[in-house]
Design an enzyme around this catalytic site. Structure first.
Site, mmCIF file in Angstrom:
data_model
loop_
_atom_site.group_PDB
_atom_site.id
_atom_site.type_symbol
_atom_site.label_atom_id
_atom_site.label_comp_id
_atom_site.label_asym_id
_atom_site.label_seq_id
_atom_site.Cartn_x
_atom_site.Cartn_y
_atom_site.Cartn_z
ATOM 1 N N MET A 262 -5.737 -50.293 -67.047
ATOM 2 C CA MET A 262 -4.609 -50.563 -66.150
ATOM 3 C C MET A 262 -5.132 -51.291 -64.917
ATOM 4 O O MET A 262 -6.018 -50.805 -64.214
ATOM 5 C CB MET A 262 -3.927 -49.260 -65.717
ATOM 6 C CG MET A 262 -3.155 -48.542 -66.819
ATOM 7 S SD MET A 262 -2.000 -49.565 -67.757
ATOM 8 C CE MET A 262 -0.911 -50.183 -66.467
ATOM 9 N N ASP B 94 6.249 -50.433 -73.409
ATOM 10 C CA ASP B 94 5.925 -49.389 -72.439
ATOM 11 C C ASP B 94 6.908 -48.231 -72.500
ATOM 12 O O ASP B 94 8.077 -48.377 -72.143
ATOM 13 C CB ASP B 94 5.983 -49.973 -71.022
ATOM 14 C CG ASP B 94 4.842 -50.938 -70.754
ATOM 15 O OD1 ASP B 94 3.682 -50.569 -71.011
ATOM 16 O OD2 ASP B 94 5.118 -52.056 -70.283
ATOM 17 N N HIS C 20 4.055 -55.785 -76.517
ATOM 18 C CA HIS C 20 3.599 -54.643 -75.729
ATOM 19 C C HIS C 20 4.821 -53.841 -75.286
ATOM 20 O O HIS C 20 5.745 -54.379 -74.664
ATOM 21 C CB HIS C 20 2.793 -55.104 -74.513
ATOM 22 C CG HIS C 20 2.195 -53.989 -73.727
ATOM 23 N ND1 HIS C 20 1.033 -53.354 -74.114
ATOM 24 C CD2 HIS C 20 2.617 -53.361 -72.604
ATOM 25 C CE1 HIS C 20 0.760 -52.386 -73.246
ATOM 26 N NE2 HIS C 20 1.708 -52.371 -72.318
ATOM 27 N N HIS D 165 2.504 -48.443 -75.688
ATOM 28 C CA HIS D 165 1.737 -47.858 -74.577
ATOM 29 C C HIS D 165 2.497 -46.643 -74.053
ATOM 30 O O HIS D 165 3.518 -46.782 -73.405
ATOM 31 C CB HIS D 165 1.589 -48.953 -73.498
ATOM 32 C CG HIS D 165 0.916 -48.507 -72.241
ATOM 33 N ND1 HIS D 165 0.956 -49.264 -71.087
ATOM 34 C CD2 HIS D 165 0.182 -47.401 -71.942
ATOM 35 C CE1 HIS D 165 0.281 -48.638 -70.136
ATOM 36 N NE2 HIS D 165 -0.199 -47.508 -70.626
ATOM 37 N N MET E 219 7.821 -44.659 -70.888
ATOM 38 C CA MET E 219 7.550 -43.861 -69.679
ATOM 39 C C MET E 219 8.467 -42.642 -69.639
ATOM 40 O O MET E 219 9.641 -42.758 -69.982
ATOM 41 C CB MET E 219 7.823 -44.702 -68.430
ATOM 42 C CG MET E 219 7.039 -45.990 -68.360
ATOM 43 S SD MET E 219 7.503 -46.915 -66.880
ATOM 44 C CE MET E 219 6.555 -48.415 -67.144
ATOM 45 N N ASP F 54 -3.666 -54.639 -68.518
ATOM 46 C CA ASP F 54 -2.224 -54.467 -68.313
ATOM 47 C C ASP F 54 -1.884 -54.347 -66.831
ATOM 48 O O ASP F 54 -2.278 -53.378 -66.185
ATOM 49 C CB ASP F 54 -1.795 -53.194 -69.067
ATOM 50 C CG ASP F 54 -0.296 -53.016 -69.138
ATOM 51 O OD1 ASP F 54 0.440 -53.924 -68.719
ATOM 52 O OD2 ASP F 54 0.125 -51.950 -69.629
ATOM 53 N N GLY F 55 -1.121 -55.335 -66.335
ATOM 54 C CA GLY F 55 -0.603 -55.262 -64.969
ATOM 55 C C GLY F 55 -1.050 -56.422 -64.103
ATOM 56 O O GLY F 55 -2.250 -56.662 -63.936
ATOM 57 N N MET G 261 3.102 -43.831 -71.630
ATOM 58 C CA MET G 261 2.822 -43.291 -70.298
ATOM 59 C C MET G 261 3.596 -41.982 -70.193
ATOM 60 O O MET G 261 4.599 -41.872 -69.486
ATOM 61 C CB MET G 261 3.252 -44.300 -69.225
ATOM 62 C CG MET G 261 2.255 -45.443 -69.088
ATOM 63 S SD MET G 261 2.965 -46.898 -68.307
ATOM 64 C CE MET G 261 3.668 -47.683 -69.747
ATOM 65 N N SER H 3 5.032 -58.134 -72.370
ATOM 66 C CA SER H 3 5.541 -56.777 -72.157
ATOM 67 C C SER H 3 7.067 -56.766 -72.133
ATOM 68 O O SER H 3 7.701 -57.358 -71.260
ATOM 69 C CB SER H 3 4.990 -56.209 -70.847
ATOM 70 O OG SER H 3 5.542 -54.926 -70.645
ATOM 71 N N GLY I 118 3.727 -47.617 -64.255
ATOM 72 C CA GLY I 118 5.062 -47.154 -63.905
ATOM 73 C C GLY I 118 6.047 -48.286 -63.673
ATOM 74 O O GLY I 118 7.234 -48.120 -63.901
ATOM 75 N N PHE I 119 5.534 -49.420 -63.216
ATOM 76 C CA PHE I 119 6.435 -50.514 -62.879
ATOM 77 C C PHE I 119 5.814 -51.868 -63.221
ATOM 78 O O PHE I 119 4.599 -52.033 -63.128
ATOM 79 C CB PHE I 119 6.753 -50.492 -61.377
ATOM 80 C CG PHE I 119 7.318 -49.176 -60.923
ATOM 81 C CD1 PHE I 119 8.681 -48.913 -61.016
ATOM 82 C CD2 PHE I 119 6.476 -48.181 -60.444
ATOM 83 C CE1 PHE I 119 9.192 -47.683 -60.618
ATOM 84 C CE2 PHE I 119 6.979 -46.939 -60.045
ATOM 85 C CZ PHE I 119 8.349 -46.697 -60.139
ATOM 86 N N GLY I 120 6.688 -52.809 -63.585
ATOM 87 C CA GLY I 120 6.247 -54.187 -63.732
ATOM 88 C C GLY I 120 6.233 -54.857 -62.366
ATOM 89 O O GLY I 120 6.705 -54.287 -61.379
ATOM 90 N N GLY I 121 5.664 -56.053 -62.310
ATOM 91 C CA GLY I 121 5.748 -56.871 -61.105
ATOM 92 C C GLY I 121 4.868 -56.455 -59.938
ATOM 93 O O GLY I 121 5.087 -56.890 -58.816
ATOM 94 N N GLY J 156 4.019 -59.194 -68.346
ATOM 95 C CA GLY J 156 5.454 -58.923 -68.277
ATOM 96 C C GLY J 156 6.152 -59.948 -67.418
ATOM 97 O O GLY J 156 6.695 -60.940 -67.904
ATOM 98 N N SER J 157 6.127 -59.728 -66.098
ATOM 99 C CA SER J 157 6.836 -60.611 -65.162
ATOM 100 C C SER J 157 6.422 -62.065 -65.297
ATOM 101 O O SER J 157 7.270 -62.960 -65.247
ATOM 102 C CB SER J 157 6.567 -60.191 -63.715
ATOM 103 O OG SER J 157 6.675 -58.813 -63.598
HETATM 104 C C1 DX5 Z 1 3.138 -51.005 -66.158
HETATM 105 C C2 DX5 Z 1 3.250 -51.392 -67.595
HETATM 106 C C3 DX5 Z 1 3.000 -52.833 -67.862
HETATM 107 C C4 DX5 Z 1 3.998 -53.762 -67.219
HETATM 108 C C5 DX5 Z 1 3.238 -54.982 -66.782
HETATM 109 O O1 DX5 Z 1 3.189 -49.632 -66.031
HETATM 110 O O2 DX5 Z 1 2.326 -50.653 -68.382
HETATM 111 O O3 DX5 Z 1 2.889 -53.105 -69.249
HETATM 112 O O4 DX5 Z 1 5.041 -54.155 -68.078
HETATM 113 O O5 DX5 Z 1 4.085 -55.792 -66.039
HETATM 114 P P1 DX5 Z 1 3.556 -57.014 -65.170
HETATM 115 O O6 DX5 Z 1 2.900 -57.984 -66.118
HETATM 116 O O7 DX5 Z 1 4.828 -57.539 -64.569
HETATM 117 O O8 DX5 Z 1 2.600 -56.481 -64.162
HETATM 118 ZN ZN ZN Z 2 1.856 -51.282 -70.529
#
Ligand code: DX5
Ligand code: ZN
Length: 216
Positions: free
Chosen positions: A137, A35, A33, A66, A37, A175-176, A68, A8, A142-145, A197-198
């Site tokens: 999901m 994102d 991937h 993706h 938003m 995802d997530g 959002m 991501s 909305g957020f990574g990590g 992502g993270s």
């Molecule tokens: C969250 C995103 C994800 C995000 C995942 O809203 O859709 O794609 O980047 O991040 P991690 O892998 O850090 O949870």
């Molecule tokens: Zn995503």
């Protein structure tokens, strides 16, 4: 068919985006991937079309976009133009989901539908044969990590069952909160694509981490 890995971009270093894109190009990853938003559908704003377009310039793998965002229908043609190969919309943002899916496919893209953690799999029964990807999901978008929601495993098993019974060819993407541990369990439950992502970008050696996920 072995599973796919989709790092991501949200967790990449935006000041060194070209470097991170090349890293993914030269890794075992399958998709980018991406994102998008809007600050309305989710409580965060990431980036929009100019950034997707910039990624497309250097990326040599599938762009998995993706969305959002609310009212994604108005931007389907634009995302095709900036280089999306797979365009995923949220079930919760589409009152005419069947029409939206057809519009994405009419533009020559693969159509994905994403479900928030609270949305049951059963809402997809009547469109499952029309979609190419279902993005479950495993955190609130909305957020990574964020940390992985355990109820996701059950949803993967339920979705797999619906896909097999209907003869759909849809891929199951998660995802997530994906890491080596949750990733292995997701694959055992029937997932086809892991977004990370993270876990990838915060690791010491992202290329190696992608390979680790690919070899799960
Ligand atoms: C969250 C995103 C994800 C995000 C995942 O809203 O859709 O794609 O980047 O991040 P991690 O892998 O850090 O949870
Ligand atoms: Zn995503």
């Amino acid at each position: 068919m072995s599973h796919k890995i989709a790092p991501s971009i949200l967790a990449a270093d935006f000041a060194n985006l070209q470097r991170d894109i090349e890293m993914i190009n030269n890794s075992a990853a399958d998709w980018f991937h991406i994102d998008v938003m809007d600050g309305v559908f989710v409580p965060n704003i990431s980036f929009g079309m100019p950034v997707v377009s910039a990624i497309k310039k250097y990326a040599n793998k599938t762009l998995d976009v993706h969305l959002m965002i609310v009212n994604p229908d108005q931007f389907i043609k634009t995302f095709k133009k900036v280089g999306a190969n797979i365009l995923t919309v949220h079930y919760e943002a589409c009152p005419h989901l069947h029409r939206t899916i057809q519009a994405i496919k009419n533009e020559g893209m693969q159509a994905g539908v994403s479900l928030n953690p609270h949305t049951p799999i059963s809402v997809l029964e009547d469109v499952i044969r029309d979609v190419d990807v279902v993005l479950i999901m495993s955190v609130n978008p909305g957020f990574g990590g964020q940390s992985f929601i355990e109820n996701t495993y059950k949803k993967v098993i339920q979705l797999k069952d619906i896909i097999e019974k209907s003869g759909s060819k849809a891929l199951i993407e998660i995802d997530g909160g994906v890491n080596a541990e949750t990733g292995a369990k997701l694959l055992a439950a029937g997932a086809d694509v892991l977004v990370a992502g993270s876990f990838v970008f915060k690791s010491e050696n992202p290329t190696k981490t992608i390979k680790l996920l690919k070899n799960l």
